[in-house]
Design an enzyme around this catalytic site. Structure first.
Site, PDB file in Angstrom:
ATOM      1  N   MET A  92     120.747  -0.326 -70.435  1.00 29.19           N
ATOM      2  CA  MET A  92     121.894  -0.401 -69.916  1.00 29.19           C
ATOM      3  C   MET A  92     122.399  -1.066 -68.955  1.00 29.19           C
ATOM      4  SD  MET A  92     124.904   1.191 -72.082  1.00 29.19           S
ATOM      5  CE  MET A  92     123.838   3.397 -71.106  1.00 29.19           C
ATOM      6  N   ASP A 151     116.395   0.230 -58.231  1.00 25.36           N
ATOM      7  CA  ASP A 151     115.543   0.983 -60.212  1.00 25.36           C
ATOM      8  C   ASP A 151     114.247   1.888 -58.598  1.00 25.36           C
ATOM      9  OD1 ASP A 151     114.863   2.872 -62.033  1.00 25.36           O
ATOM     10  OD2 ASP A 151     116.320   1.541 -63.147  1.00 25.36           O
ATOM     11  N   ASP A 169     115.848   5.234 -54.852  1.00 24.34           N
ATOM     12  CA  ASP A 169     116.065   6.119 -55.389  1.00 24.34           C
ATOM     13  C   ASP A 169     117.422   6.737 -55.123  1.00 24.34           C
ATOM     14  OD1 ASP A 169     116.381   8.538 -56.093  1.00 24.34           O
ATOM     15  OD2 ASP A 169     114.791   9.771 -54.540  1.00 24.34           O
ATOM     16  N   ASN A 207     124.752   3.153 -62.237  1.00 31.99           N
ATOM     17  CA  ASN A 207     124.509   3.321 -63.774  1.00 31.99           C
ATOM     18  C   ASN A 207     123.813   3.957 -63.340  1.00 31.99           C
ATOM     19  OD1 ASN A 207     123.534   2.434 -66.815  1.00 31.99           O
ATOM     20  ND2 ASN A 207     121.979   1.866 -65.536  1.00 31.99           N
ATOM     21  N   TYR A 233     124.850  18.026 -68.014  1.00 31.28           N
ATOM     22  CA  TYR A 233     124.736  16.461 -67.934  1.00 31.28           C
ATOM     23  C   TYR A 233     126.493  16.311 -67.724  1.00 31.28           C
ATOM     24  CZ  TYR A 233     124.663  11.889 -69.992  1.00 31.28           C
ATOM     25  OH  TYR A 233     125.031  10.931 -70.108  1.00 31.28           O
ATOM     26  N   LYS A 281     128.754  14.343 -65.290  1.00 29.82           N
ATOM     27  CA  LYS A 281     129.855  12.670 -65.841  1.00 29.82           C
ATOM     28  C   LYS A 281     131.417  12.769 -65.952  1.00 29.82           C
ATOM     29  CE  LYS A 281     126.116   9.996 -66.707  1.00 29.82           C
ATOM     30  NZ  LYS A 281     125.776   9.624 -66.734  1.00 29.82           N
TER      31      LYS A 281
END
Ligand code: NAD
Length: 247
Positions: free
Chosen positions: A17, A36, A62, A89, A155, A159
């Site tokens: 994405m 990235d 990182d 992201n 996870y 989030k």
């Protein structure tokens, strides 16, 4: 051009994405820095954009490293003169950290998915505050709202942390002209490539629109929040999930 003359950083922009966001932002007139760990993929996306009409560069980063954040933002400002947009992201799925009951796995996923957002927001806001404006978009998930039996609890926790940190940051940085919003994708192909066909089918069945999302469908939402079209939007949550959490 909806991002004409803007300068943006997209973390995790070499793949999935993030890559869709990088390409859309470049098409819409932004200079984009791809942050990235994937050197080859990140350099290839930047080269592709520069071979067309766009402007992009890759800076190996990182997102769990504060020193990398400092270097990334300094290099962005040195190259393009300012920073208008940050998209936090980069992230990892539960399957990347193994056994759901391991403390090390919990800490790793919180570090990559949540602590990185704190670090990025803090350093980007310092650069944006000088201009008195900026937009930060944090990629959370539907798992920032609900739990799931087959998803790593860490996870969801990471989030959920991104979701509420976004509101705290919107309150903190709003007086400096900086907007901070979160985006909550539903089930999308990139991370789901790691799961088996049965898992995929059950996720499609649980989504009212009866399909997975496409990265570009998230990228358009991120574009809106990043752009000046969203100039009075801060601290909000944009859910792009085919209706999964509406049920
Ligand atoms: P992806 O695995 O295709 O891309 C993630 C990118 O982040 C990769 O390029 C990876 O190299 C990078 N990354 C990972 N750790 C990093 C680090 N420490 N430093 C820098 N970069 C790092 O995943 P995706 O599906 O495109 O996911 C993007 C974001 O969307 C993630 O935050 C993810 O949690 C979230 N999300 C994904 C889904 C889904 O179903 N795919 C659903 C909701 C939310």
């Amino acid at each position: 051009m909806r991002l004409k003359d803007k300068v943006a950083i997209v973390t995790g922009g070499a793949h999935g994405m993030g890559e869709a966001e990088v390409r859309l932002f470049a098409e819409q007139g932004a200079a984009v820095v791809i942050a990235d760990l994937l050197d080859k993929e990140g350099e290839a996306v930047a080269a592709d954009i520069n071979a067309g009409q766009g402007r992009a560069r890759f800076v190996r980063t990182d997102v769990t490293s504060e020193a990398d954040w400092q270097r990334l933002i300094a290099e962005t400002v040195a190259t393009y003169g300012k920073l208008d947009i940050l998209v936090n992201n980069a992230g990892i799925s539960g399957s990347a950290v193994g056994d759901v009951d391991l403390l090390a796995g919990w800490q790793r996923i919180m570090n990559v998915n949540a602590t990185s957002v704190f670090l990025g927001t803090k350093h980007a806001a310092a650069a944006m505050a000088k201009a008195g404006r900026g937009s930060i978009v944090n990629i959370s998930s539907i798992m920032g709202f609900v739990g799931s039996e087959d998803s790593h609890p860490g996870y969801a926790a990471s989030k959920g942390a991104v979701r509420i940190y976004t509101k705290a940051a919107a309150a903190k940085y709003g007086p400096m002209g900086i907007r901070v919003n979160s985006v909550h994708p539903g089930f999308m192909p990139p991370m789901l490539n790691a799961t088996n066909q049965a898992g995929r089918a059950s996720k499609i069945a649980a989504t009212p629109l009866r399909r997975l999302g496409e990265p570009i469908e998230v990228a358009y939402g991120v574009l809106f929040l990043a752009s000046d079209e969203a100039s009075f939007v801060t601290g909000t949550e944009l859910v792009i999930d085919g209706g999964y959490i509406a049920q």
